[in-house]
Design a protein around this motif. Structure first.
Motif, PDB file in Angstrom:
ATOM      1  N   GLU A  39      30.769   0.166 -28.615  1.00 32.07           N
ATOM      2  CA  GLU A  39      31.578   0.424 -27.429  1.00 32.07           C
ATOM      3  C   GLU A  39      33.016   0.680 -27.831  1.00 32.07           C
ATOM      4  O   GLU A  39      33.464   0.221 -28.869  1.00 32.07           O
ATOM      5  N   THR A  41      36.876   0.027 -28.005  1.00 30.49           N
ATOM      6  CA  THR A  41      37.598  -1.248 -27.897  1.00 30.49           C
ATOM      7  C   THR A  41      38.766  -1.137 -26.944  1.00 30.49           C
ATOM      8  O   THR A  41      39.452  -2.124 -26.702  1.00 30.49           O
ATOM      9  N   PHE A  47      45.212   3.796 -29.134  1.00 26.50           N
ATOM     10  CA  PHE A  47      45.146   2.403 -29.555  1.00 26.50           C
ATOM     11  C   PHE A  47      44.473   2.220 -30.909  1.00 26.50           C
ATOM     12  O   PHE A  47      44.998   1.549 -31.792  1.00 26.50           O
ATOM     13  N   PHE A  48      43.324   2.800 -31.083  1.00 28.83           N
ATOM     14  CA  PHE A  48      42.529   2.445 -32.258  1.00 28.83           C
ATOM     15  C   PHE A  48      41.711   3.654 -32.683  1.00 28.83           C
ATOM     16  O   PHE A  48      40.997   4.239 -31.901  1.00 28.83           O
ATOM     17  N   ARG A  49      41.841   3.989 -33.957  1.00 30.26           N
ATOM     18  CA  ARG A  49      41.156   5.172 -34.459  1.00 30.26           C
ATOM     19  C   ARG A  49      39.797   4.775 -35.010  1.00 30.26           C
ATOM     20  O   ARG A  49      39.657   4.440 -36.178  1.00 30.26           O
ATOM     21  N   SER A 212      34.725  -4.865 -21.533  1.00 28.51           N
ATOM     22  CA  SER A 212      34.360  -4.873 -22.937  1.00 28.51           C
ATOM     23  C   SER A 212      33.022  -5.559 -23.130  1.00 28.51           C
ATOM     24  O   SER A 212      32.739  -6.579 -22.512  1.00 28.51           O
ATOM     25  N   GLY A 213      32.209  -4.962 -23.974  1.00 24.32           N
ATOM     26  CA  GLY A 213      30.916  -5.548 -24.294  1.00 24.32           C
ATOM     27  C   GLY A 213      29.893  -5.322 -23.213  1.00 24.32           C
ATOM     28  O   GLY A 213      28.738  -5.696 -23.367  1.00 24.32           O
ATOM     29  N   ILE A 214      30.245  -4.723 -22.107  1.00 27.28           N
ATOM     30  CA  ILE A 214      29.302  -4.547 -21.018  1.00 27.28           C
ATOM     31  C   ILE A 214      29.157  -3.066 -20.717  1.00 27.28           C
ATOM     32  O   ILE A 214      28.189  -2.442 -21.084  1.00 27.28           O
ATOM     33  N   ALA A 238      26.989  -0.692 -23.403  1.00 30.33           N
ATOM     34  CA  ALA A 238      27.074  -1.113 -24.807  1.00 30.33           C
ATOM     35  C   ALA A 238      25.789  -1.845 -25.172  1.00 30.33           C
ATOM     36  O   ALA A 238      25.527  -2.937 -24.672  1.00 30.33           O
ATOM     37  N   ILE A 239      24.964  -1.211 -26.010  1.00 32.44           N
ATOM     38  CA  ILE A 239      23.703  -1.845 -26.445  1.00 32.44           C
ATOM     39  C   ILE A 239      23.639  -1.766 -27.966  1.00 32.44           C
ATOM     40  O   ILE A 239      23.007  -0.868 -28.529  1.00 32.44           O
ATOM     41  N   PRO A 240      24.315  -2.680 -28.672  1.00 31.39           N
ATOM     42  CA  PRO A 240      24.390  -2.577 -30.126  1.00 31.39           C
ATOM     43  C   PRO A 240      23.056  -2.781 -30.833  1.00 31.39           C
ATOM     44  O   PRO A 240      22.829  -2.208 -31.881  1.00 31.39           O
ATOM     45  N   GLU A 241      22.168  -3.577 -30.259  1.00 32.10           N
ATOM     46  CA  GLU A 241      20.904  -3.865 -30.937  1.00 32.10           C
ATOM     47  C   GLU A 241      19.986  -2.644 -30.836  1.00 32.10           C
ATOM     48  O   GLU A 241      19.680  -2.154 -29.749  1.00 32.10           O
ATOM     49  N   SER A 244      16.803  -2.824 -28.617  1.00 34.30           N
ATOM     50  CA  SER A 244      17.112  -2.873 -27.192  1.00 34.30           C
ATOM     51  C   SER A 244      17.560  -1.512 -26.684  1.00 34.30           C
ATOM     52  O   SER A 244      17.284  -1.145 -25.542  1.00 34.30           O
ATOM     53  N   ARG A 386      27.036  -1.194 -42.089  1.00 36.54           N
ATOM     54  CA  ARG A 386      28.050  -0.193 -41.793  1.00 36.54           C
ATOM     55  C   ARG A 386      27.438   1.191 -41.558  1.00 36.54           C
ATOM     56  O   ARG A 386      27.718   1.831 -40.565  1.00 36.54           O
TER      57      ARG A 386
END
Lengths: 539, 328
Positions: A39, A41, A47-49, A212-214, A238-241, A244, A386
């Protein structure tokens, strides 16, 4: 068999009817649900690359230009056209139809503000500063145009600017650009983007909810100047697994998933309701040789010598690895064997270099010639969370090296530990990955094969510290060459050089894979970005 | 009683303080969070900038003191990843965890205590054997795999239940929860069952063992000899004494349900606290890990405390012991 299928079908039908009865039909039809492995951040475009953030930005915050990652061409976005006034001065004409949420068109003030804000995002863990490093000045040029001046010629300016989303400046007065804070102290805080108080600029979509995370919820921007997206609403779940994420697709909870794991490829390919969408990606997976430390940390049995300083040993290791087999068996065909650094569709690729053959006999012979007829003790290092199948690939390489007579062991580490150790030069032969995230080969080559020079920000990923004066000269020249063909030639020459030096052990270029319902058109992208605004039902 | 509570509180605070020191040193040993956060392609200058932005350039002891002084002001700091206050992030995740824990707790208790009681009272009956077999299966099947099986059966093959994520929420009595909507409940069923199955197996075994032990004791035999009705023996004599071990186990298990539902949350992509911990550990998001573990430590201490109070109601001997201890 047929009875169970009947039950299955009728149950499914009944549930479908129930769902239709309960839900307002319009909501179901116009929403695209996407299951993402990682997801964003933040919603803040500066903000973040990292992949997920860049992916979100592409859909909600247009830059001046768009870097088409399919063939590396630059397309207009907020700037309708641009011209090179002299080697270091560029003029961009802004699109008067590109308007912010309040109906005001984008102006030079917004461009200056956004480029300046890149250096002034509070608490940003890894920003876009290197993209604006060469920008010396940004100033308005009459109505609806902006001039960007670079420190010397910068052939990558367009690619660099394509990564900077333009946000609306709180004041109409342009800031006076400098390389620090442009005389401004009050910058839009990141959380104002995250809680949807401030829009992240002008894009086909805008974020209405970020948890975040959802999930991240995007709504279609009705005032967008370009082609309107089909879906009114897009929800990024966001489904990191991996399991799932696949289950969510199979059950219909989501319509599209990204980062399809290798072991699910067959299952999805066999399912008539689903479709795999893939595109060769620019990320090279390689092993780097420590070519600096003596003795090198993970090698024993050489009386303190670092065998990787010997080009014959590096060649032997390159010949000992069967890239085709790794791609076909470990990666299930979802990768392209690599000959050199820059992949075939990216600017700067060298078509004359061929994938090195698998030749274990020659490898043994080379090791013997280099004075290691009995090999040596080596521990190779790789991350295990990674890259796709990273530890499996490392295992395969370990076994292949063992077959040419090296006494090899493998250590795999989670990325949180792995990269800080790699940066501390604690490894000898270690896995890495590097993509052409600016959409062309020069930045990738500068990161990987230029002599490591932290002062100038060169060789940032060159943790093995390969160093060649010839390569540095070619790349240095490419950095200031605006002529495309001449620059392409320089990049190719630099790669021919590192190929000859066996400076790396290139394995393969990744292939980005999505899976979607087969009635949905979804556009793949070599930078592994989720392009949501061109998604639509087929027909 | 009050001094006992105070003593417990002070002990707990010392435990938490020691824990934060261990976490600080532990993460420092593992690696530099900046390396886990920034892109591996980042230049050295960008890496340096990130380290400064995260406050990681200061010596460790100073970072720790900064953290402590923040905590005394009620500020646990900002997450390295999201740059938002960690307490806000925790608070946003807590309702999802609480409702999942609540539902699986209700399922586990309402199924396992009656079953355990039955199995303890009639250990020889075939039904009891069946219950014990079921509990053995429940304990031995990995939760991860069991969750996947539930998804495949109910979510994909039968397509009757949603396979992941939290459903719609609604606000009722000032509480926003997915318990109030059908969609929310439908989303809760599979993950709650997944978590409850393991707890059930444990609770059945604890209950059965306790019942079997208590029903052999003299006062039960005496009651039976006296002609007390069977029903009354079970509710008044056996159940009351069985409660003590059950409450102990429940106290710990509730905490586990709330704070460490990592596997279930991962499989069902449930937006609760457990997943937050895992993702924070992966990138060494130290403020998040610290706040999370402080929260769970407080939670367990609180639950233990509740359990202790319940003991005093259930068993007068415990109350007497505590009061005697308090007077010393």
């Amino acid at each position: 068999m047929s009875a169970s299928r009947f039950i299955h079908v009728s149950l499914r039908g009944a549930m479908g009817a129930l769902a239709l009865a309960l839900l307002p039909a319009t909501v179901a039809a116009q929403t695209l649900n996407v299951g993402v492995a990682a997801e964003p951040t933040s919603v803040d475009p500066h903000f973040f690359r990292s992949g997920p953030n860049i992916s979100l930005r592409e859909n909600i915050s247009d830059a001046l230009v768009y870097n088409n990652q399919v063939n590396g061409e630059i397309e207009p976005r907020l700037a309708t056209k641009w011209e090179v006034l002299d080697d270091s001065t560029w003029r961009f004409t802004l699109n008067p139809k590109a308007v912010f949420a309040d109906g005001v068109p984008v102006a030079a003030a917004d461009v200056i503000y956004s480029i300046c804000r890149v250096r002034n995002v509070e608490g940003s863990p890894g920003a876009y500063i290197s993209f604006v490093e060469t920008i010396e000045n940004v100033r308005p040029d009459g109505e609806g145009a902006v001039i960007v001046e670079t420190q010397g010629p910068n052939p990558m300016l367009l690619q660099n600017l394509s990564a900077i989303g333009i946000v609306q400046s709180p004041s109409r007065e342009p800031l006076a650009y400098d390389r620090e804070n442009c005389g401004n102290s009050d910058w839009i805080a990141t959380n104002l983007f995250n809680n949807a108080t401030v829009r992240a600029g002008i894009g086909p979509y805008y974020v209405t909810e970020y948890r975040s995370g959802i999930q991240t919820v995007l709504e279609r921007n009705p005032d967008y100047y370009g082609e309107a997206p089909y879906y009114e609403r897009v929800v990024l779940h966001a489904i990191p697994e991996n399991g799932s994420r696949i289950a969510a697709l199979l059950s219909g909870r989501v319509d599209v998933i990204d980062a399809v794991p290798v072991n699910a490829i067959d299952q999805i390919a066999d399912n008539p309701n689903l479709e795999l969408i893939s595109m060769p990606a620019s990320r090279l997976i390689f092993f780097a040789f420590d070519q600096e430390s003596e003795p090198t940390p993970k090698i024993r049995g050489t009386n303190g010598a670092n065998p990787f300083k010997d080009v014959r040993v590096r060649e032997a290791i390159n010949l000992a690895v069967d890239r085709m087999q790794i791609v076909n068996t470990v990666m299930d065909g979802i990768a392209e064997p690599a000959a050199s650094i820059v992949m075939s569709r990216v600017f700067g690729h060298n078509p004359d270099l061929e994938v090195l053959p698998y030749d274990p006999d020659r490898a043994r012979q080379l090791l013997a010639e280099a004075g290691y007829p009995n090999g040596f003790d080596l521990t190779i290092s790789a991350p295990n969370d990674r890259y796709r199948n990273d530890s499996e690939v490392a295992q395969a390489v370990t076994q292949m090296l063992a077959q040419v007579g090296l006494n090899v062991q493998l250590e795999t580490l989670p990325q949180s530990v792995y990269f800080s150790r790699a940066s501390n030069y604690e490894f000898s032969l270690f896995m890495g990955g590097a993509s052409a995230d600016s959409g062309e080969g020069l930045s990738q080559l500068l990161h990987l094969i230029h002599t490591r020079d932290s002062e100038r920000g060169l060789g940032g990923s060159n943790r093995g510290r390969y160093s060649s004066e010839v390569v540095d000269r070619y790349l240095g020249e490419a950095l200031v060459t605006l002529d495309e063909e001449a620059r392409r030639k320089l990049l190719q020459q630099a790669q021919a050089e590192v190929y000859k030096d066996f400076g790396y052990l290139p394995l393969y270029h990744e292939v980005a894979v999505w899976a979607a319902r087969s009635d949905i058109h979804f556009e793949p992208n070599a930078a592994q970005i989720n392009i949501l605004y061109t998604a639509r039902p087929k027909n | 009683m009050l001094s006992y509570a105070l003593k417990r509180l002070v002990q707990s605070l010392i435990v938490i303080l020691l824990m934060t020191i261990v976490i600080f040193i532990g993460i420092w040993f593992i690696g530099n969070p900046a390396d886990a956060l920034i892109s591996p392609d980042a230049t050295m200058a960008e890496r340096e900038a990130a380290i400064v932005a995260l406050g990681l350039d200061k010596p460790l002891w100073q970072q720790y003191l900064d953290f402590l002084s923040g905590v005394f002001r009620g500020d646990f700091g900002n997450s390295f990843v999201y740059r938002a206050p960690v307490t806000e992030i925790l608070a946003a995740r807590l309702p999802a965890s609480l409702e999942l824990a609540f539902v699986s707790f209700v399922i586990a208790v309402s199924v396992s205590i009656p079953l355990g009681l039955y199995a303890g009272l009639r250990p020889q009956s075939p039904f009891s054997q069946g219950i014990m077999g079921f509990s053995l299966v429940g304990v031995s099947i990995p939760q991860f795999w069991q969750g996947m099986v539930l998804i495949i059966i109910f979510g994909i093959t039968l397509s009757v239940l949603p396979v992941g994520g939290r459903g719609e929420t609604a606000t009722f009595l000032g509480i926003t929860s997915s318990l109030w909507t059908w969609d929310g409940l439908a989303h809760l069923i599979l993950p709650a069952v997944n978590m409850a199955l393991l707890k059930m197996s444990l609770l059945i075994r604890v209950t059965r063992a306790a019942v079997m032990e208590v029903s052999r004791l003299d006062y039960v035999t005496f009651a039976r000899a006296k002609g007390v009705r069977k029903h009354r023996i079970v509710t008044h004599h056996i159940l009351r004494n069985v409660l003590l071990p059950i409450v102990t186990v429940l106290g710990i298990e509730i905490g586990n349900l709330i704070a460490y539902a990592v596997i279930t949350e991962t499989v069902f992509s449930w937006p609760g606290l457990g997943r937050l911990l895992i993702s924070s550990v992966q990138v060494l998001d130290r403020p998040m890990i610290l706040a999370y573990l402080c929260f769970t430590a407080m939670l367990f201490i609180f639950l233990n405390f509740i359990v202790d109070i319940l003991y005093t109601y259930i068993d007068p001997r415990v109350r007497d012991a505590i009061q005697a201890g308090g007077r010393k």
